[in-house]
Design an enzyme around this catalytic site. Structure first.
Site, PDB file in Angstrom:
ATOM      1  N   CYS A   3      -0.696   1.448  -7.790  1.00 30.05           N
ATOM      2  CA  CYS A   3       0.488   0.920  -6.999  1.00 30.05           C
ATOM      3  C   CYS A   3       0.184  -0.505  -6.678  1.00 30.05           C
ATOM      4  O   CYS A   3       1.021  -1.141  -6.417  1.00 30.05           O
ATOM      5  CB  CYS A   3       0.598   1.798  -5.946  1.00 30.05           C
ATOM      6  SG  CYS A   3       0.656   3.663  -6.356  1.00 30.05           S
ATOM      7  N   ARG A  32     -10.728  10.687  -9.972  1.00 22.12           N
ATOM      8  CA  ARG A  32     -11.109  11.090  -8.693  1.00 22.12           C
ATOM      9  C   ARG A  32     -12.286  11.950  -8.921  1.00 22.12           C
ATOM     10  O   ARG A  32     -12.278  12.890  -9.928  1.00 22.12           O
ATOM     11  CB  ARG A  32      -9.922  12.211  -8.360  1.00 22.12           C
ATOM     12  CG  ARG A  32      -8.442  11.454  -8.284  1.00 22.12           C
ATOM     13  CD  ARG A  32      -7.656  12.620  -8.224  1.00 22.12           C
ATOM     14  NE  ARG A  32      -6.133  11.824  -7.950  1.00 22.12           N
ATOM     15  CZ  ARG A  32      -5.206  12.675  -7.902  1.00 22.12           C
ATOM     16  NH1 ARG A  32      -4.921  14.042  -8.131  1.00 22.12           N
ATOM     17  NH2 ARG A  32      -3.872  12.101  -7.688  1.00 22.12           N
ATOM     18  N   GLN A  50      -2.025   8.358 -15.851  1.00 25.06           N
ATOM     19  CA  GLN A  50      -0.772   8.770 -15.258  1.00 25.06           C
ATOM     20  C   GLN A  50       0.258   7.768 -15.716  1.00 25.06           C
ATOM     21  O   GLN A  50       0.020   6.464 -16.008  1.00 25.06           O
ATOM     22  CB  GLN A  50      -0.949   8.350 -13.640  1.00 25.06           C
ATOM     23  CG  GLN A  50      -1.683   9.192 -12.708  1.00 25.06           C
ATOM     24  CD  GLN A  50      -1.473   9.079 -11.292  1.00 25.06           C
ATOM     25  OE1 GLN A  50      -1.684   7.831 -11.074  1.00 25.06           O
ATOM     26  NE2 GLN A  50      -1.424   9.912 -10.454  1.00 25.06           N
ATOM     27  N   ASP A  52       2.544   5.815 -14.424  1.00 23.30           N
ATOM     28  CA  ASP A  52       2.912   5.448 -13.047  1.00 23.30           C
ATOM     29  C   ASP A  52       4.175   4.401 -13.314  1.00 23.30           C
ATOM     30  O   ASP A  52       4.108   3.676 -13.922  1.00 23.30           O
ATOM     31  CB  ASP A  52       1.765   4.671 -12.450  1.00 23.30           C
ATOM     32  CG  ASP A  52       1.294   5.161 -11.210  1.00 23.30           C
ATOM     33  OD1 ASP A  52       2.231   5.938 -10.487  1.00 23.30           O
ATOM     34  OD2 ASP A  52       0.137   4.784 -10.657  1.00 23.30           O
ATOM     35  N   HIS A  54       7.036   1.899 -10.527  1.00 28.58           N
ATOM     36  CA  HIS A  54       7.498   1.839  -9.138  1.00 28.58           C
ATOM     37  C   HIS A  54       9.161   1.044  -9.419  1.00 28.58           C
ATOM     38  O   HIS A  54       9.160   0.239 -10.016  1.00 28.58           O
ATOM     39  CB  HIS A  54       6.503   0.956  -8.371  1.00 28.58           C
ATOM     40  CG  HIS A  54       5.198   1.726  -8.292  1.00 28.58           C
ATOM     41  ND1 HIS A  54       4.232   1.527  -9.132  1.00 28.58           N
ATOM     42  CD2 HIS A  54       4.848   2.659  -7.343  1.00 28.58           C
ATOM     43  CE1 HIS A  54       3.157   2.349  -8.902  1.00 28.58           C
ATOM     44  NE2 HIS A  54       3.623   3.005  -7.703  1.00 28.58           N
ATOM     45  N   LYS A 134       9.615  13.072  -0.312  1.00 26.15           N
ATOM     46  CA  LYS A 134       9.389  12.995  -1.651  1.00 26.15           C
ATOM     47  C   LYS A 134      10.230  14.082  -2.118  1.00 26.15           C
ATOM     48  O   LYS A 134      10.462  15.182  -1.622  1.00 26.15           O
ATOM     49  CB  LYS A 134       8.165  13.073  -2.097  1.00 26.15           C
ATOM     50  CG  LYS A 134       7.326  14.473  -1.483  1.00 26.15           C
ATOM     51  CD  LYS A 134       5.829  14.339  -1.787  1.00 26.15           C
ATOM     52  CE  LYS A 134       4.820  15.568  -1.558  1.00 26.15           C
ATOM     53  NZ  LYS A 134       3.709  15.731  -1.905  1.00 26.15           N
ATOM     54  N   HIS A 180       7.809   5.578  -5.821  1.00 26.53           N
ATOM     55  CA  HIS A 180       6.734   5.788  -6.729  1.00 26.53           C
ATOM     56  C   HIS A 180       7.633   6.877  -7.671  1.00 26.53           C
ATOM     57  O   HIS A 180       8.276   7.808  -6.844  1.00 26.53           O
ATOM     58  CB  HIS A 180       5.390   6.351  -6.047  1.00 26.53           C
ATOM     59  CG  HIS A 180       4.929   5.370  -5.183  1.00 26.53           C
ATOM     60  ND1 HIS A 180       3.889   4.877  -5.218  1.00 26.53           N
ATOM     61  CD2 HIS A 180       5.290   5.187  -3.642  1.00 26.53           C
ATOM     62  CE1 HIS A 180       3.336   4.175  -4.139  1.00 26.53           C
ATOM     63  NE2 HIS A 180       4.181   4.625  -3.114  1.00 26.53           N
TER      64      HIS A 180
END
Length: 300
Positions: A3, A32, A50, A52, A54, A134, A180
């Site tokens: 992000c 992670r 991911q 990802d 935005h 979300k 997101h």
């Protein structure tokens, strides 16, 4: 997380309200440190990819952008064979950032998008992230299990923390809304869900090997290679059984490995420049020439 890099890309120059919404996406690897006891095949790993993305938009664009993401999510998940979902709308938790006004604005926009979409959803009171409400989408597999995949989150925190701005219609500087979105979530985990859903028996378009060529004898290998070459030129994933086993064993192995289509080549097929085709789903398809085989693979 990816992000902040999209935020920095946004901040590379000052934007006008006329430019918004801006939509950026990437496949980013994240890590992670999961404890060893919690690792589980492809479902929970320490390094994953991911999808990802935005969206930076105006407050009055939230509902329209969320609806666009919901439509895209439905299209992609449907392409992979997932038609049933459990949808959760998670609202403001006890500890959060942002004003009451922006929380109400964002939550209302999410509700409006879901209602426009016509999806039933469950409200998870207080289950939102500290930075915004979300939508989470759980897909249902072939035996009814639910898997968390897609997520769409409105974020008030990063625009404030990174001092993001745009020039509004009145000339003032305002903070954009950040959304997101991840449709697959983790590509590795989604692959695992696909394997579970299909029990490894993928549809033709998705199968790693779409067709296996089974030569009856070594004398048939040259013709088998020419068929393989032509099919690969047409864009299909094809391989030749090189085990040297008898035809019955080759067929059995192809079925056990869940190859969707296999083409048998013997002297008769060489003489007529055809192949004898079988499908795991429908059985014997008869003798086909190459053009007929390509047509079948394209439409199956």
């Amino acid at each position: 997380m990816n992000c902040p890099f999209h935020v920095l890309t946004y901040k590379h120059q000052l934007h006008s309200y006329r430019e918004l919404p801006l939509r950026w996406a990437e496949l980013g690897t994240v890590y992670r440190y999961e404890r060893s006891g919690s690792l589980h095949g492809l479902m929970r790993v320490r390094g994953f990819t991911q999808d990802d993305a935005h969206i930076f938009c105006l407050p009055d664009q939230i509902a329209e952008e969320i609806l666009g993401v919901l439509n895209l999510t439905e299209q992609i998940l449907s392409d992979f064979g997932f038609k049933e979902y459990e949808v959760n709308l998670s609202t403001r938790p006890e500890k959060s950032v942002g004003t009451d006004h922006v929380w109400e604005l964002a939550t209302t926009a999410l509700e409006q998008a879901l209602n426009t979409k016509g999806w039933n959803y469950i409200v998870d009171e207080g289950g939102g992230a500290f930075y915004g409400p979300k939508i989470d989408i759980k897909i249902k597999d072939a035996i009814g299990r639910l898997w968390q995949c897609s997520t769409i989150q409105v974020d008030f925190n990063l625009p404030e923390r990174f001092n993001m701005e745009y020039i509004a219609s009145d000339g003032s500087r305002q903070q954009p809304i950040m959304i997101h979105r991840a449709i697959f979530g983790s590509l590795e985990r989604f692959f695992g869900i696909l394997i579970e859903n299909y029990a490894g028996d993928f549809p033709l378009w998705l199968a790693p090997v779409q067709l296996r060529i089974l030569p009856v004898s070594d004398d048939c290998r040259e013709y088998a290679k020419s068929v393989e070459k032509d099919l690969k030129k047409s864009g299909f994933r094809v391989e030749i059984d090189s085990s040297g086993e008898r035809l019955g064993k080759q067929i059995r192995m192809a079925e056990l490995e869940k190859i969707p289509v296999f083409a048998i080549i013997g002297k008769k097929e060489i003489e007529s420049t055809t192949v004898s085709v079988r499908s795991r789903k429908t059985g014997d398809l008869g003798i086909l020439n190459l053009a007929e085989l390509v047509n079948y693979l394209q439409t199956a």
